[in-house]
Design an enzyme around this catalytic site. Structure first.
Site, short mmCIF file in Angstrom:
data_model
loop_
_atom_site.label_atom_id
_atom_site.label_comp_id
_atom_site.label_asym_id
_atom_site.label_seq_id
_atom_site.Cartn_x
_atom_site.Cartn_y
_atom_site.Cartn_z
N ARG A 83 0.61 -1.42 0.00
CA ARG A 83 -0.02 -0.13 0.09
C ARG A 83 1.39 1.73 0.34
O ARG A 83 1.18 2.10 -0.64
CB ARG A 83 -0.54 -0.16 0.94
CG ARG A 83 -2.08 0.67 0.85
CD ARG A 83 -2.87 0.65 2.20
NE ARG A 83 -2.63 1.23 3.86
CZ ARG A 83 -3.15 0.63 4.83
NH1 ARG A 83 -4.79 0.12 4.13
NH2 ARG A 83 -3.06 1.12 6.30
N LYS A 185 -2.37 7.00 1.10
CA LYS A 185 -2.26 6.99 3.13
C LYS A 185 -1.27 8.46 2.65
O LYS A 185 -0.25 7.65 3.05
CB LYS A 185 -2.17 6.33 3.51
CG LYS A 185 -2.56 5.90 4.81
CD LYS A 185 -2.59 4.53 5.48
CE LYS A 185 -2.66 4.48 7.25
NZ LYS A 185 -3.40 4.50 7.16
N GLU A 221 -16.23 6.83 4.64
CA GLU A 221 -15.23 6.45 5.92
C GLU A 221 -15.99 7.23 6.98
O GLU A 221 -16.47 7.67 6.65
CB GLU A 221 -13.33 7.31 4.83
CG GLU A 221 -13.28 6.59 4.39
CD GLU A 221 -11.91 5.86 4.65
OE1 GLU A 221 -11.84 5.23 5.31
OE2 GLU A 221 -11.17 5.76 3.55
C1 PLP Z 1 -4.60 4.04 8.12
C2 PLP Z 1 -6.52 4.09 6.94
C3 PLP Z 1 -8.08 3.24 7.34
C4 PLP Z 1 -7.37 1.55 7.65
O1 PLP Z 1 -6.64 0.89 7.46
P1 PLP Z 1 -5.67 -0.08 8.17
O2 PLP Z 1 -4.89 -0.79 6.22
O3 PLP Z 1 -7.03 -0.96 8.40
O4 PLP Z 1 -4.97 0.46 9.27
C5 PLP Z 1 -9.43 3.85 6.46
N1 PLP Z 1 -9.18 4.68 6.70
C6 PLP Z 1 -8.31 5.55 6.13
C7 PLP Z 1 -8.30 6.87 5.79
C8 PLP Z 1 -6.83 5.44 6.96
O5 PLP Z 1 -6.00 6.19 6.68
#
Ligand code: PLP
Length: 340
Positions: A83, A185, A221
């Site tokens: 990722r 991210k 989200e």
């Molecule tokens: C990091 C994140 C998540 C959760 O991802 P995981 O891999 O399950 O920790 C979900 N939504 C957003 C906006 C994030 O930044």
């Protein structure tokens, strides 16, 4: 050898704690250096760093867990590595190969082993990999130098007295643009979420829920976590959209719902005016694993799912299965656990 450290494991929250060593690697002239561990928790960078002006910054969040037999588990670290590579490509940053990423995580965990909360406390060692554009720049273009680092700190169980539902409110703000950076991210997605988050807190909600930026009719989200719902006919449903951050926890729950709980699973649109199709709902991510959703406030309506005070049985089962795998108490699907 394990030294001890003076931490009240049972009362740990989610706060910055300076641990002993962090991994640091620099990218210059087209390649990464060897990478080292450092005791210095201060980052000294040029005032021209693209991370400071143009948001050339990506991060990851993951955990290491102490198991009953004393070994240390990483959960799907390869997924975090991949990722991060996708996030880097979106911001025109160099990538870290998966094997280098995992080896760096291992080094950081080993060097800070005494900070891993003991098995049974519900805590874990939170790891924060990040990459930033650095160097002397001023124009809007990709940096020519980068810093990749991983630091860590012990964090407590998100829910001290067992899973507790909380309530969320639909925000008028968008988290990401339709064809923007929502699926990466990247730092820029989070600065903009502080105000909607604060407004939700002020109204006594846990966090803001974001709808799709194009039609404002579908859930995207829940704060910085993904949404899932369990329908009346026992389907695990989670929203599908190019502007959602693909949660590793979410895809793990989806797999377990299908393979271990025997539920049908589907990624599709979740309309905000059709919440009545769900008997249970939750937010999922690394920090809390699952945060059960009691109710959702949308305009004047407050919709309660299972209960505002109790966690539904499917949500509970999913939570127990996933945390059991992470702490090594339940057999993991092939490749999910990497031993440190
Ligand atoms: C990091 C994140 C998540 C959760 O991802 P995981 O891999 O399950 O920790 C979900 N939504 C957003 C906006 C994030 O930044």
């Amino acid at each position: 050898m394990m030294n001890t450290v003076d931490i009240d494991w049972k009362n740990l929250g989610f706060n910055y704690i300076k641990t002993d060593q962090r991994y640091i690697s620099y990218w210059k002239a087209g390649s990464w250096d060897e990478g080292t561990l450092s005791e210095d928790n201060q980052v000294h960078i040029s005032e021209g760093s693209t991370a400071l002006h143009y948001g050339q910054t990506v991060f990851e969040g993951m955990k290491a867990y102490r198991t009953k037999d004393g070994s240390i588990n990483l959960f799907r670290a390869d997924q975090n590595a991949e990722r991060m590579q996708r996030s880097c490509r979106r911001l025109m940053m160099p990538t870290i190969p998966t094997d280098v990423f995992i080896e760096a995580v291992r080094k950081v965990v080993k060097a800070n082993e005494k900070y891993i909360p003991p098995y049974g406390t519900g805590g874990s060692l939170y790891l924060r990999p990040y990459m930033i554009g650095i160097g002397d720049n001023i124009g809007v273009k990709p940096a020519e130098e980068y810093l990749f680092s991983i630091f860590c700190m012990p964090v407590g169980a998100y829910f001290k007295g067992g899973l507790t539902p909380s309530n969320f409110v639909v925000s008028d703000y968008d988290r990401a643009a339709g064809n923007g950076t929502g699926a990466a991210k990247v730092g820029g997605n989070y600065g903009g979420s502080l105000l909607p988050g604060a407004e939700a807190h002020k109204r006594n909600f846990s966090d803001a829920i974001y709808l799709d930026p194009t039609t404002h009719t579908k859930i995207e989200e829940v704060g910085a976590a993904n949404f899932f719902g369990i329908t009346e006919d026992n389907k695990f449903v989670t929203p599908l959209s190019p502007s959602i951050l693909p949660s590793i926890t979410k895809y793990s729950l989806l797999y377990l719902a299908s393979e271990r709980l025997g539920l049908d699973v589907v990624e599709r649109e979740v309309f905000i005016d059709r919440l009545d199709e769900f008997k249970e709902a939750g937010a999922c991510g690394t920090a809390a694993v699952i945060s059960p959703i009691g109710g959702i406030q949308y305009k004047e309506e407050f919709h309660v799912f299972y209960s505002e005070t109790e966690t539904g049985p499917v949500t509970k089962k999913l939570y127990d299965e996933l945390t059991g795998i992470q702490y090594g108490d339940i057999e993991a699907p092939e490749g999910w656990i990497i031993k440190v």
